[in-house]
Scaffold this motif. Structure first.
Motif, PDB file in Angstrom:
ATOM      1  N   GLY A 164       0.791  -1.237   0.000  1.00  0.00           N
ATOM      2  CA  GLY A 164       0.000   0.000   0.000  1.00  0.00           C
ATOM      3  C   GLY A 164       0.819   1.282   0.000  1.00  0.00           C
ATOM      4  N   LEU A 165       2.134   1.162  -0.045  1.00  0.00           N
ATOM      5  CA  LEU A 165       2.994   2.364  -0.017  1.00  0.00           C
ATOM      6  C   LEU A 165       3.156   2.916  -1.443  1.00  0.00           C
ATOM      7  CD1 LEU A 165       4.914   3.965   1.943  1.00  0.00           C
ATOM      8  CD2 LEU A 165       6.753   2.545   1.021  1.00  0.00           C
ATOM      9  N   ALA A 166       3.135   4.238  -1.570  1.00  0.00           N
ATOM     10  CA  ALA A 166       3.364   4.856  -2.888  1.00  0.00           C
ATOM     11  C   ALA A 166       4.498   5.870  -2.782  1.00  0.00           C
ATOM     12  CB  ALA A 166       2.092   5.547  -3.379  1.00  0.00           C
ATOM     13  N   PRO A 167       5.322   5.977  -3.827  1.00  0.00           N
ATOM     14  CA  PRO A 167       6.391   6.984  -3.799  1.00  0.00           C
ATOM     15  C   PRO A 167       5.821   8.396  -3.758  1.00  0.00           C
ATOM     16  CG  PRO A 167       6.697   5.419  -5.614  1.00  0.00           C
ATOM     17  CD  PRO A 167       5.344   5.167  -5.061  1.00  0.00           C
ATOM     18  N   ASP A 168       6.571   9.311  -3.145  1.00  0.00           N
ATOM     19  CA  ASP A 168       6.173  10.719  -3.173  1.00  0.00           C
ATOM     20  C   ASP A 168       6.482  11.332  -4.533  1.00  0.00           C
ATOM     21  OD1 ASP A 168       5.359  11.138  -0.357  1.00  0.00           O
ATOM     22  OD2 ASP A 168       7.388  10.409  -0.014  1.00  0.00           O
ATOM     23  N   ARG A 169       7.572  10.882  -5.140  1.00  0.00           N
ATOM     24  CA  ARG A 169       7.933  11.376  -6.479  1.00  0.00           C
ATOM     25  C   ARG A 169       8.682  10.279  -7.204  1.00  0.00           C
ATOM     26  NH1 ARG A 169       8.516  16.833  -7.412  1.00  0.00           N
ATOM     27  NH2 ARG A 169       6.557  16.832  -6.251  1.00  0.00           N
ATOM     28  N   THR A 170       8.425  10.171  -8.493  1.00  0.00           N
ATOM     29  CA  THR A 170       9.069   9.158  -9.333  1.00  0.00           C
ATOM     30  C   THR A 170       9.673   9.848 -10.549  1.00  0.00           C
ATOM     31  OG1 THR A 170       7.532   7.453  -8.617  1.00  0.00           O
ATOM     32  CG2 THR A 170       8.606   7.094 -10.742  1.00  0.00           C
ATOM     33  N   ILE A 171      10.940   9.553 -10.811  1.00  0.00           N
ATOM     34  CA  ILE A 171      11.590  10.111 -11.995  1.00  0.00           C
ATOM     35  C   ILE A 171      11.712   9.002 -13.034  1.00  0.00           C
ATOM     36  CG2 ILE A 171      13.694  11.202 -12.900  1.00  0.00           C
ATOM     37  CD1 ILE A 171      12.345  12.975 -10.832  1.00  0.00           C
ATOM     38  N   VAL A 172      11.198   9.257 -14.232  1.00  0.00           N
ATOM     39  CA  VAL A 172      11.379   8.324 -15.344  1.00  0.00           C
ATOM     40  C   VAL A 172      12.452   8.905 -16.264  1.00  0.00           C
ATOM     41  CG1 VAL A 172      10.320   7.366 -17.433  1.00  0.00           C
ATOM     42  CG2 VAL A 172       9.029   7.396 -15.297  1.00  0.00           C
ATOM     43  N   PHE A 173      13.578   8.191 -16.382  1.00  0.00           N
ATOM     44  CA  PHE A 173      14.651   8.624 -17.278  1.00  0.00           C
ATOM     45  C   PHE A 173      14.315   8.104 -18.666  1.00  0.00           C
ATOM     46  CE2 PHE A 173      16.405   8.752 -13.100  1.00  0.00           C
ATOM     47  CZ  PHE A 173      17.181   9.903 -13.102  1.00  0.00           C
ATOM     48  N   ASP A 174      14.070   9.013 -19.570  1.00  0.00           N
ATOM     49  CA  ASP A 174      13.575   8.601 -20.885  1.00  0.00           C
ATOM     50  C   ASP A 174      14.657   8.716 -21.959  1.00  0.00           C
ATOM     51  OD1 ASP A 174      11.461   7.743 -22.637  1.00  0.00           O
ATOM     52  OD2 ASP A 174      11.569   9.772 -23.496  1.00  0.00           O
ATOM     53  N   LEU A 175      14.801   7.629 -22.711  1.00  0.00           N
ATOM     54  CA  LEU A 175      15.847   7.544 -23.737  1.00  0.00           C
ATOM     55  C   LEU A 175      15.352   6.637 -24.858  1.00  0.00           C
ATOM     56  CD1 LEU A 175      18.795   8.573 -23.788  1.00  0.00           C
ATOM     57  CD2 LEU A 175      19.495   6.391 -22.818  1.00  0.00           C
ATOM     58  N   GLU A 176      15.781   6.945 -26.096  1.00  0.00           N
ATOM     59  CA  GLU A 176      15.429   6.037 -27.202  1.00  0.00           C
ATOM     60  C   GLU A 176      16.013   4.656 -26.908  1.00  0.00           C
ATOM     61  OE1 GLU A 176      16.477   9.253 -28.471  1.00  0.00           O
ATOM     62  OE2 GLU A 176      14.304   9.592 -28.531  1.00  0.00           O
ATOM     63  N   VAL A 177      15.236   3.655 -27.275  1.00  0.00           N
ATOM     64  CA  VAL A 177      15.598   2.301 -26.898  1.00  0.00           C
ATOM     65  C   VAL A 177      16.881   1.811 -27.581  1.00  0.00           C
ATOM     66  CG1 VAL A 177      14.809  -0.064 -27.283  1.00  0.00           C
ATOM     67  CG2 VAL A 177      13.370   1.549 -26.045  1.00  0.00           C
ATOM     68  N   ASP A 178      17.144   2.239 -28.812  1.00  0.00           N
ATOM     69  CA  ASP A 178      18.371   1.729 -29.449  1.00  0.00           C
ATOM     70  C   ASP A 178      19.597   2.161 -28.644  1.00  0.00           C
ATOM     71  OD1 ASP A 178      17.948   4.332 -30.201  1.00  0.00           O
ATOM     72  OD2 ASP A 178      18.369   4.043 -32.335  1.00  0.00           O
ATOM     73  N   GLU A 179      19.570   3.366 -28.108  1.00  0.00           N
ATOM     74  CA  GLU A 179      20.694   3.865 -27.312  1.00  0.00           C
ATOM     75  C   GLU A 179      20.769   3.172 -25.940  1.00  0.00           C
ATOM     76  OE1 GLU A 179      22.260   8.165 -25.721  1.00  0.00           O
ATOM     77  OE2 GLU A 179      20.933   8.127 -27.457  1.00  0.00           O
ATOM     78  N   SER A 180      19.633   3.111 -25.246  1.00  0.00           N
ATOM     79  CA  SER A 180      19.643   2.548 -23.892  1.00  0.00           C
ATOM     80  C   SER A 180      19.977   1.054 -23.925  1.00  0.00           C
ATOM     81  CB  SER A 180      18.288   2.763 -23.218  1.00  0.00           C
ATOM     82  OG  SER A 180      17.257   2.197 -23.982  1.00  0.00           O
ATOM     83  N   PHE A 181      19.466   0.359 -24.914  1.00  0.00           N
ATOM     84  CA  PHE A 181      19.649  -1.092 -24.954  1.00  0.00           C
ATOM     85  C   PHE A 181      21.108  -1.446 -25.251  1.00  0.00           C
ATOM     86  CE2 PHE A 181      18.762  -5.435 -26.641  1.00  0.00           C
ATOM     87  CZ  PHE A 181      18.238  -5.925 -25.468  1.00  0.00           C
ATOM     88  N   GLU A 182      21.731  -0.640 -26.087  1.00  0.00           N
ATOM     89  CA  GLU A 182      23.158  -0.860 -26.378  1.00  0.00           C
ATOM     90  C   GLU A 182      23.960  -0.690 -25.084  1.00  0.00           C
ATOM     91  OE1 GLU A 182      27.096  -0.547 -27.184  1.00  0.00           O
ATOM     92  OE2 GLU A 182      26.110   1.373 -26.752  1.00  0.00           O
ATOM     93  N   ARG A 183      23.630   0.364 -24.328  1.00  0.00           N
ATOM     94  CA  ARG A 183      24.320   0.613 -23.046  1.00  0.00           C
ATOM     95  C   ARG A 183      24.080  -0.538 -22.062  1.00  0.00           C
ATOM     96  NH1 ARG A 183      22.717   6.254 -20.221  1.00  0.00           N
ATOM     97  NH2 ARG A 183      22.899   7.661 -21.979  1.00  0.00           N
TER      98      ARG A 183
END
Ligand code: TYD
Length: 217
Positions: free
Chosen positions: A131-150
């Motif tokens: 039942g706990l929820a975060p106060d704030r959530t950061i989504v780091f957004d990146l194109e998948v071809d770049e992130s997946f290679e990393r």
């Protein structure tokens, strides 16, 4: 809001594999610690003995044939242990908890990615988070071809075996959550230098931490 309830602050960091969230989490922890806060840095799944053992099963590329429902429940089991054993007590002490991934990953990976029913995953998340929820959530957004290679440069874990189309669905799942809950979930462009991305993330948190100055140090 957390402070008004006399407890700590719960921040979660999210994004596709290889988005660079962990490094920025470390910068935040260092800065808040220097400002006098108690910071508890965690990873989900993991960060308790039981949760780390479950994590090992979940990520082992030699584990074959795991059905989606089993995967979902293992993530939730690891999370429930982490939540009650570590996160809740830390928040009660007034600490800042910075957690690498949490329930939003389950929505993005197990519902958007694997295709499990969204309602089923939301219900499972309610149990895993106790039942706990975060106060704030950061989504780091990146194109998948770049992130997946990393992400796969130094090896591939079980969750990464499904490749880019899966990661693309996961990315869209995160963006959908941000659109649904814009106050809690903030999207940060993860392109560019580490410190540049950190500054963007910091700007999305500054209202929760008045002790941080306007400028990153
Ligand atoms: P991790 O090493 O934490 O990923 P990364 O370093 O890329 O952030 O591995 C966790 C993996 O598990 C990652 O692929 C995301 C996935 N995951 C889910 O599928 N569901 C979940 O609920 C969580 C928390 C993670």
């Amino acid at each position: 809001m957390a402070e008004q309830n006399g407890r700590g602050i719960f921040i979660t960091l999210e994004g596709v594999d290889g988005c660079g969230k962990s490094t920025k989490g470390r910068y935040l922890a260092e800065e808040l610690t220097a400002a006098g806060r108690e910071v508890v840095s965690l990873r989900d799944p993991g960060s308790t003995e039981i949760s780390e053992r479950i994590r090992a099963i979940l990520l082992d590329p030699e584990v074959e044939g795991m059905v989606h429902e089993c995967e979902l429940m293992l993530f939730e089991a690891a999370r429930a242990q982490l939540t009650r054993e570590v996160i809740m007590p830390a928040l009660e002490r007034g600490a800042v908890v910075v957690c690498d991934r949490y329930c939003d990953s389950t929505f993005a990976y197990q519902a958007a990615g694997r295709g499990l029913s969204e309602q089923l995953v939301r219900d499972a998340n309610a149990m895993g988070s106790c039942g706990l929820a975060p106060d704030r959530t950061i989504v780091f957004d990146l194109e998948v071809d770049e992130s997946f290679e990393r992400a796969t440069r130094h090896g591939t874990d079980r969750m990464e075996l499904d490749g880019e189309p899966f990661q693309q669905r996961v990315r869209e799942g995160f963006l959908r959550l941000a659109a649904e809950e814009p106050e809690r979930v903030r999207v940060v462009n993860a392109h560019g230098e580490k410190l540049e991305v950190y500054a963007r993330m910091r700007a999305e948190l500054i209202d929760l931490f008045p002790e941080l100055g306007e400028e990153a140090v």
